[in-house]
Scaffold this motif. Structure first.
Motif, PDB file in Angstrom:
ATOM      1  N   GLY A 278       0.807  -1.214   0.000  1.00 53.87           N
ATOM      2  CA  GLY A 278       0.000   0.000   0.000  1.00 53.87           C
ATOM      3  C   GLY A 278       0.838   1.261   0.000  1.00 53.87           C
ATOM      4  N   ASP A 282       0.917   3.689  -3.502  1.00 55.54           N
ATOM      5  CA  ASP A 282       0.330   5.018  -3.327  1.00 55.54           C
ATOM      6  C   ASP A 282       1.043   6.077  -4.168  1.00 55.54           C
ATOM      7  OD1 ASP A 282      -1.639   6.675  -1.883  1.00 55.54           O
ATOM      8  OD2 ASP A 282       0.137   7.622  -1.028  1.00 55.54           O
ATOM      9  N   THR A 324      -9.284  -2.444  -5.391  1.00 57.16           N
ATOM     10  CA  THR A 324      -7.929  -2.096  -4.959  1.00 57.16           C
ATOM     11  C   THR A 324      -6.943  -2.326  -6.098  1.00 57.16           C
ATOM     12  OG1 THR A 324      -7.446  -4.337  -4.161  1.00 57.16           O
ATOM     13  CG2 THR A 324      -8.397  -2.789  -2.568  1.00 57.16           C
ATOM     14  N   ARG A 326      -4.174  -3.837  -5.753  1.00 55.70           N
ATOM     15  CA  ARG A 326      -3.719  -5.222  -5.621  1.00 55.70           C
ATOM     16  C   ARG A 326      -4.654  -6.160  -6.372  1.00 55.70           C
ATOM     17  NH1 ARG A 326       0.712  -8.044  -4.947  1.00 55.70           N
ATOM     18  NH2 ARG A 326       1.301  -7.202  -2.913  1.00 55.70           N
ATOM     19  N   ASP A 378      -8.707  -0.846   8.772  1.00 54.44           N
ATOM     20  CA  ASP A 378      -8.512  -0.714   7.323  1.00 54.44           C
ATOM     21  C   ASP A 378      -9.205  -1.811   6.524  1.00 54.44           C
ATOM     22  OD1 ASP A 378      -6.827  -2.701   8.308  1.00 54.44           O
ATOM     23  OD2 ASP A 378      -5.311  -2.359   6.760  1.00 54.44           O
ATOM     24  N   GLU A 410      -6.572   0.547   1.037  1.00 51.08           N
ATOM     25  CA  GLU A 410      -5.268   0.074   0.570  1.00 51.08           C
ATOM     26  C   GLU A 410      -4.154   1.061   0.886  1.00 51.08           C
ATOM     27  OE1 GLU A 410      -3.802  -2.248  -3.410  1.00 51.08           O
ATOM     28  OE2 GLU A 410      -5.111  -0.510  -3.676  1.00 51.08           O
ATOM     29  N   THR A 411      -4.473   2.336   0.766  1.00 47.76           N
ATOM     30  CA  THR A 411      -3.516   3.384   1.104  1.00 47.76           C
ATOM     31  C   THR A 411      -4.250   4.408   1.977  1.00 47.76           C
ATOM     32  OG1 THR A 411      -3.888   5.083  -0.583  1.00 47.76           O
ATOM     33  CG2 THR A 411      -2.687   3.104  -1.278  1.00 47.76           C
ATOM     34  N   ASP A 419     -11.519  -5.454  -2.326  1.00 48.13           N
ATOM     35  CA  ASP A 419     -10.291  -6.247  -2.376  1.00 48.13           C
ATOM     36  C   ASP A 419     -10.560  -7.694  -2.779  1.00 48.13           C
ATOM     37  OD1 ASP A 419      -7.451  -6.195  -2.056  1.00 48.13           O
ATOM     38  OD2 ASP A 419      -7.675  -7.382  -0.232  1.00 48.13           O
TER      39      ASP A 419
END
Length: 425
Positions: A278, A282, A324, A326, A378, A410-411, A419
């Protein structure tokens, strides 16, 4: 004219039959041609009684010799056990006969994972080293495997302890113009941003070459990937990026489903950069993108609603913008043709997933408590009931479905994003 028709029909039938004849095998025994072998064929049967189907056709002579070395001395052995649980395939050999290429008969070849195999030759059963088929099997996918290895690439990889086994493929293509990723965009920029970190670990940097046309060599290597890549250590590949004859990027790769591996020094992104995923990603997000800003301000429930609204409106880019980074990079490798570095677009997977949905209506969104994420600010999980219409049945039919969403910050700056989506909590 009518009298000539039967003759023409007979001629056509004979021509057709000649084109459909099965392959001709020579009667020569293995010992007679084993020093003249130029290629290897593998035939497999899915069910007993089926005609064997060719799954590997190796024609590269130098590469064939390497596999013959792996085949080993072929010591005589007892027949395979009667309760054999492994595969029952066939090996055939191409060989040089009076200046022409001949093909042997098909020899029964029984093999299984991580254990010696059995090859039945004219004089009985012989033991085959386990490594032989473990390394030969990927050629069912790597149909262009070649011994055409760039000596410069081989020398560069050897500095870090990696040995090229064969070349999988060579590509020529254009690098992205920048590493920055825009909202909903297919994440090729993140692919190169990630692997550039791995390249920088060995003193390379593709940044000055962004937007340029480069050559990429994809290789299979002999050594397994580092232990932290278990159980995928044998998915061992190396990527070399070149501008002309200059090597500008290089990293290790793990192929289909999740290609991100490590640097040639065996170090992962987190170790190289000192940042979590993350924190790292970013810096490669365009935070000024209007859609990025809008979604970053949404509640988790609103993100889920936006996801399905976009699908309902046939707007895949917005749907992907709710995910996300990811999750987005997973689309690069999911169900990928292993001859590639990554899938070329979202379409590879969307066709069977969000692109297959013609209508989506959310019925309810319900938060759920998961002990595994208790105390974390989070991550949030939701049970979502949704009514879907699909074009065709892939894994489910039209109707109501219960799905479980994991949303993640994520950030610190991008807000909530989807996710994971699963069928169980």
């Amino acid at each position: 004219m009518r009298k000539s028709l039967p003759v023409l029909l007979l001629l056509l039938i004979l021509l057709n039959l000649s084109g459909c004849q099965s392959r001709k095998e020579t009667a020569a025994a293995f010992k007679e041609f084993q020093n003249e072998i130029t290629g290897i064929e593998v035939y497999a049967t899915e069910k007993p009684g089926e005609e064997p189907r060719q799954i590997i056709n190796l024609v590269d002579r130098q590469l064939t010799q390497r596999f013959l070395n792996l085949l080993g001395p072929l010591p005589k052995t007892e027949p395979p056990p009667e309760d054999w649980k492994g595969k029952k395939d066939y090996l055939a050999f191409k060989y040089n006969k009076n200046g022409e290429i001949a093909v042997s008969k098909r020899y029964p070849f029984w093999h299984q994972d991580n254990a010696p195999g059995y090859l039945e030759l004219e004089d009985g059963w012989h033991q085959v080293a386990a490594e032989f088929y473990t390394k030969l099997a990927p050629l069912a996918e790597y149909t262009e495997a070649s011994s055409d290895i760039d000596p410069q690439d081989a020398a560069f990889l050897k500095q870090y302890g990696w040995t090229i086994f064969y070349k999988i493929k060579t590509y020529t293509g254009r690098l992205p113009d920048k590493f920055i990723h825009e909202s909903g965009e297919y994440p090729v920029s993140l692919y190169y941003a990630y692997n550039n970190e791995l390249s920088r670990d060995v003193g390379l940097d593709i940044t000055p070459y962004l937007g340029k046309t480069v050559t990429v060599n994809l290789y299979k290597i002999e050594e397994p990937l580092p232990p932290f890549m278990e159980p995928r250590r044998d998915a061992n590949r190396a990527v070399i990026v070149k501008d002309g004859i200059k090597i500008i990027g290089a990293w290790l790769d793990a192929g289909r489903h999740d290609a991100f591996a490590c640097s040639l020094k065996g170090r992962r992104l987190e170790e190289i950069t000192g940042k979590s995923w993350g924190e790292w990603v970013d810096q490669y997000i365009d935070h000024q993108n209007p859609q990025e800003k809008l979604i970053s301000q949404m509640s988790p429930e609103k993100v889920i609603e936006t996801y399905y609204e976009a699908i309902n409106n046939n707007d895949p880019r917005t749907a992907h913008a709710t995910e996300t980074r990811r999750r987005l990079v997973s689309y690069l490798f999911r169900n990928m043709d292993n001859n590639r570095l990554y899938n070329y677009s979202y379409a590879t997977n969307d066709a069977d997933e969000i692109g297959n949905i013609t209508r989506a209506r959310i019925i309810r969104i319900q938060p759920i408590n998961d002990p595994a994420t208790a105390g974390r600010d989070d991550v949030k999980k939701f049970m979502v009931e949704v009514d879907l219409n699909v074009r065709r049945v892939v894994t489910y039919d039209s109707g109501r479905r219960i799905l479980f969403f994991t949303l993640r910050q994520e950030t610190p700056t991008t807000g909530w994003r989807i996710d994971t989506i699963g069928t169980g909590p």
